[in-house]
Design a protein around this motif. Structure first.
Motif, short mmCIF file in Angstrom:
data_model
loop_
_atom_site.label_atom_id
_atom_site.label_comp_id
_atom_site.label_asym_id
_atom_site.label_seq_id
_atom_site.Cartn_x
_atom_site.Cartn_y
_atom_site.Cartn_z
N PRO A 8 17.36 22.73 6.84
CA PRO A 8 17.02 23.84 5.96
C PRO A 8 15.56 24.27 6.15
CG PRO A 8 16.87 21.79 4.76
CD PRO A 8 17.33 21.43 6.14
N THR A 9 15.15 25.30 5.43
CA THR A 9 13.77 25.79 5.51
C THR A 9 12.85 24.87 4.74
OG1 THR A 9 14.62 28.03 5.60
CG2 THR A 9 12.28 27.77 5.14
N HIS A 10 13.30 24.50 3.55
CA HIS A 10 12.53 23.60 2.69
C HIS A 10 13.46 22.52 2.14
CE1 HIS A 10 10.15 27.35 2.45
NE2 HIS A 10 9.12 26.55 2.35
N LEU A 11 12.85 21.38 1.83
CA LEU A 11 13.63 20.26 1.33
C LEU A 11 12.71 19.39 0.46
CD1 LEU A 11 16.54 19.35 1.84
CD2 LEU A 11 15.74 18.07 3.81
N ILE A 12 13.23 18.99 -0.69
CA ILE A 12 12.49 18.07 -1.55
C ILE A 12 13.33 16.82 -1.75
CG2 ILE A 12 11.46 17.69 -3.82
CD1 ILE A 12 11.01 20.71 -4.01
N LYS A 13 12.73 15.67 -1.46
CA LYS A 13 13.41 14.39 -1.60
C LYS A 13 12.51 13.44 -2.38
CE LYS A 13 17.19 14.91 0.94
NZ LYS A 13 18.56 14.62 0.42
N THR A 14 13.08 12.33 -2.81
CA THR A 14 12.28 11.30 -3.46
C THR A 14 12.16 10.08 -2.55
OG1 THR A 14 14.24 10.45 -4.58
CG2 THR A 14 12.88 12.02 -5.79
N GLN A 18 17.16 9.38 2.13
CA GLN A 18 17.35 9.68 3.54
C GLN A 18 17.49 11.19 3.68
OE1 GLN A 18 20.63 10.74 4.78
NE2 GLN A 18 20.01 10.85 6.92
N VAL A 19 17.06 11.71 4.84
CA VAL A 19 17.13 13.15 5.06
C VAL A 19 17.60 13.43 6.49
CG1 VAL A 19 14.74 13.41 5.86
CG2 VAL A 19 15.87 15.32 4.73
N THR A 20 18.32 14.54 6.64
CA THR A 20 18.75 15.00 7.97
C THR A 20 18.31 16.45 8.16
OG1 THR A 20 20.68 13.54 8.02
CG2 THR A 20 20.71 15.46 9.47
N LEU A 21 17.61 16.69 9.23
CA LEU A 21 17.16 18.04 9.58
C LEU A 21 17.89 18.48 10.83
CD1 LEU A 21 13.29 17.49 9.15
CD2 LEU A 21 15.02 17.95 7.40
N ARG A 22 18.15 19.79 10.93
CA ARG A 22 18.95 20.29 12.03
C ARG A 22 18.22 21.35 12.85
NH1 ARG A 22 22.08 18.97 7.76
NH2 ARG A 22 23.84 17.59 8.21
N VAL A 78 15.62 10.77 8.91
CA VAL A 78 14.55 9.89 8.45
C VAL A 78 15.10 9.06 7.29
CG1 VAL A 78 12.16 9.68 7.71
CG2 VAL A 78 12.87 11.66 9.06
N ASN A 79 15.05 7.75 7.42
CA ASN A 79 15.53 6.85 6.38
C ASN A 79 14.36 6.32 5.56
OD1 ASN A 79 18.25 6.96 7.23
ND2 ASN A 79 17.82 5.46 8.84
N ALA A 80 14.70 5.84 4.36
CA ALA A 80 13.70 5.18 3.50
C ALA A 80 12.41 6.00 3.42
CB ALA A 80 13.42 3.76 4.01
N LEU A 81 12.54 7.22 2.97
CA LEU A 81 11.41 8.16 2.96
C LEU A 81 10.20 7.62 2.21
CD1 LEU A 81 13.33 11.50 2.37
CD2 LEU A 81 11.90 10.95 4.35
N LEU A 82 9.04 7.89 2.79
CA LEU A 82 7.75 7.54 2.18
C LEU A 82 7.01 8.84 1.83
CD1 LEU A 82 6.62 4.85 4.78
CD2 LEU A 82 7.75 4.44 2.59
N LEU A 83 6.06 8.72 0.92
CA LEU A 83 5.27 9.91 0.57
C LEU A 83 4.61 10.51 1.81
CD1 LEU A 83 3.49 8.73 -2.71
CD2 LEU A 83 5.54 10.15 -2.49
N GLY A 84 4.21 9.65 2.73
CA GLY A 84 3.52 10.09 3.94
C GLY A 84 4.41 10.84 4.92
N ASP A 85 5.71 10.86 4.65
CA ASP A 85 6.62 11.62 5.52
C ASP A 85 6.62 13.10 5.17
OD1 ASP A 85 9.04 8.91 5.43
OD2 ASP A 85 7.37 9.27 6.82
#
Lengths: 115, 119
Positions: A8-14, A18-22, A78-85
């Motif tokens: 997507p264009t923007h994404l918000i996670k905690t 985990q996130v997947t970008l395409r 990206v798994n186990a997201l960190l703030l630095g990601d």
């Protein structure tokens, strides 16, 4: 020609998620590279895919993984997201080359925010 | 380890004057250098490049100079226009053949210089 597209264009996670970008490469391109651009920094190389295999990798932990499909499109996971990601994630496509540099075309990026 | 450095975070120039953006690198294996331009909410777009076998490459208003002994390159924009206002990234790569038979397309970027061209 649509050029390189990303979703997507923007994404918000905690944190911890985990996130997947395409990414869909420019028509005719067979190589996809992913870059991370943190605020105030230049893009940093994550990895590159060609023929559905990871060919090169930058200095990123195993939490970052990817995939390339037979139609040359690619995903960044990206798994186990960190703030630095939190960063702008850029996809670039190019043609396979032998001992030459082939121009990379960048997509508009996906802005990931980790809270 | 910052292999590609852009020491000026920002530059302000009057319209019509010359803009000079500088970049230094440390890795002697780099043999191909590029400048990218980036507007907000867009990906970087290729501007101009130079191979290490040359010391100058020109494309319209844009000229890139390479000084291999000093490991320094610069981008000259003449004349500067308000539409040139953007972040400019210097990037470098080595085109040696990789073990899978292809050339690396891995780009090492500098931190960017924000150019503001004042009307």
């Amino acid at each position: 020609d649509a050029g390189v597209t990303q979703s997507p264009t923007h994404l918000i996670k905690t944190r911890g998620q985990q996130v997947t970008l395409r990414c869909s490469p420019k028509s005719g391109h067979d190589t996809v590279s992913w870059y991370q651009q943190a605020l105030g920094q230049g893009p940093q190389f994550i990895f590159q895919y060609y023929e559905e295999e990871e060919r090169q990798r930058g200095n990123f932990p195993d939490r970052f993984s990817g995939h390339q499909f037979p139609n040359y499109s690619s995903e960044l996971n990206v798994n186990a997201l960190l703030l630095g990601d939190s960063a702008l994630y850029l996809c670039a496509s190019s043609l396979y080359g032998i001992s030459t540099y082939n121009e990379q075309f960048f997509g508009p990026g996906t802005r990931l925010t980790v809270l | 380890d910052q292999q590609v450095k852009q020491n000026s975070p920002s530059l302000s120039v009057q319209e019509g004057r010359i803009s000079i953006l500088n970049c230094d690198y440390t890795n002697s294996m780099f043999d191909y250098f590029l400048w990218y331009k980036k507007y907000p909410a867009e990906g970087p777009t290729f501007l101009i490049s130079i191979s290490s076998i040359k010391d100058k490459n020109e494309d319209g208003r844009f000229t890139v100079f390479l000084n291999k002994s000093a490991k320094h390159l610069s981008l000259h924009i003449v004349p500067s226009q308000p539409g040139d206002s953007a972040v400019y990234f210097c990037a470098a790569t080595g085109t040696a053949k990789m073990n899978y038979g292809g050339a690396t397309n891995k780009l090492i970027f500098g931190t960017g210089t924000l150019l503001a061209v004042q009307p």
